[in-house]
Design a protein around this motif. Structure first.
Motif: not given
Length: 438
Positions: A303-310
């Motif tokens: 639902f939130f589809a947050r991107v991980r740290p790079e």
């Protein structure tokens, strides 16, 4: 004690070469029979850990010195009890304060081996229980095995917060870091405070209060994580600066226990063992908690589809919020802690919950250390698991409290859980190290 403590920390600040010895000695004294009741070791440990985190010692060095010092204090206390037996009551200090040893003695007689593990986190009992174990002639191999485990958890719980505080003070963190950190820490403090107060007062809705508070904090994290970016980025930068090859290896082993496949297998085995042992209500509680946590985590993540740290050389492609490692680990270990605390007084139940949070928090923190998750991801995972676990327990106890499990069931469950966690930690280790390279 205030001027003495201030003078001690001032002197260590001016003479950092003695800081390593101070960590070792204070940890030893804090766990040493009689002395641990007199010296304000907890406060002093935090102060010394802050100085260590300010650049004098690495995290690994600080934790190792604290672990070895605490373990030495345990062994010396045990040997005192083993040598003097009942004559130890005539030693200075104990002769004037017989209640110091009588309380630990009653606790040890009631809970046996578990008292050494749980009592490690109860201030007045911590320095006395190893001595009582020696008085009652507990076999040394059994004592040292439990003491190793207890000392490891105690070291992380007592030294990591101080070291992290010192490291955070030293680094130039983003401008909004501290206000955002204050909001996060304050929210968790309110949850912990309400949970402890309602449990100690035996409030009939204590479990429901914990579930609702966790849900409120979880909702706040889901809504507010875009406004906590300084907190997330500041902590990630702080942790990444202190990465090392030796600590990487440990953290990768820890994080592998929380992988989805590992958690699925461990959770399935736990539920199956409870069914085999005919612990029907406990099996339903455990199975429901673990299953609904996994489903809620998966749904929230998509639902939130947050991107991980790079951070990683080869970044993970799955979504980040909430952390599956965090939610799975907290669901599993809180479930075990809840089952261990059944039939015991509130203080013991709370202590079991604290013990359950230690391995779960280690798995969760490994995700931030390895750069696989933002700090708010692992907090959301922990709150999700806490909410589901507390709600599941409240539903399980609508009519009658969940009964305590017989000792024979724990002798079936615990060795299986430990063996599975150890296997999952070691599997495919070289490949995992490459996966989490930065």
């Amino acid at each position: 004690m205030g001027p003495w403590l201030d003078g001690m920390t001032t002197w260590l600040t001016a003479n950092p070469q003695w800081l390593a010895a101070a960590v070792f000695i204070v940890a030893c004294v804090e766990c040493l029979a009689i002395a641990g009741l007199i010296v304000p070791g907890t406060v002093l440990l935090f102060a010394i850990a802050v100085l260590a985190g300010n650049g004098a010692l690495s995290l690994g060095e600080t934790l190792l010195l604290g672990f070895l010092g605490g373990l030495l204090g345990d062994v010396v206390s045990y040997l005192l009890g083993r040598h003097f037996h009942q004559s130890i009551r005539r030693l200075p200090g104990l002769r004037q304060h017989p209640q110091w040893i009588s309380g630990a003695e009653a606790y040890f007689q009631r809970y046996g081996i578990a008292s050494l593990l749980v009592g490690r986190f109860i201030g007045p009992l911590r320095p006395m229980l190893p001595m009582v174990a020696g008085m009652f002639d507990m076999p040394f191999p059994r004592f040292i095995a439990v003491s190793l485990l207890a000392a490891a958890g105690w070291t992380v719980a007592y030294l990591l917060p101080g070291w992290a505080t010192g490291a955070a003070i030293r680094l130039p963190l983003p401008e909004g870091f501290w206000p955002e950190a204050g909001v996060v820490v304050g929210s968790i403090a309110v949850l912990v405070g309400l949970s402890i107060t309602s449990s100690l007062r035996r409030h009939r809705n204590a479990t429901l209060i914990m579930s609702v508070m966790s849900l409120v904090i979880l909702a706040g994290l889901f809504i507010g994580y875009p406004y906590l970016i300084q907190f997330d980025q500041g902590l990630i930068a702080l942790v990444q600066e202190h990465r090392s090859a030796s600590l990487d290896r440990i953290m990768v082993m820890v994080t592998q226990i929380g992988e989805f496949r590992a958690m699925f297998i461990i959770s399935g085995v736990l539920t199956l063992l409870l069914l085999i042992a005919r612990q029907w209500r406990q099996a339903i509680f455990a199975g429901a908690t673990l299953m609904f946590t996994a489903l809620a985590n998966t749904g929230s993540k998509w639902f939130f589809a947050r991107v991980r740290p790079e951070v990683l050389t080869d970044p993970l492609t799955s979504y980040s919020m909430p952390s599956g490692h965090s939610s799975g680990a907290f669901a599993l270990f809180l479930t075990l802690a809840v089952l261990a605390g059944r039939g015991q007084p509130p203080r013991m139940r709370l202590t079991w919950l604290l013990l359950g949070c230690l391995p779960a928090a280690s798995i969760a923190l490994s995700r931030v250390y390895l750069g696989a998750h933002w700090p708010t991801d692992i907090l959301a995972g922990a709150m999700l698991a806490t909410c589901v676990c507390a709600a599941s327990l409240a539903l399980s106890q609508r009519q009658t409290p969940l009964p305590a499990m017989p000792a024979r069931v724990w002798w079936l469950v615990l060795p299986s859980m430990i063996a599975l966690c150890a296997f999952m930690a070691m599997r495919h280790l070289p490949h995992a190290l490459l996966r989490y390279a930065y």
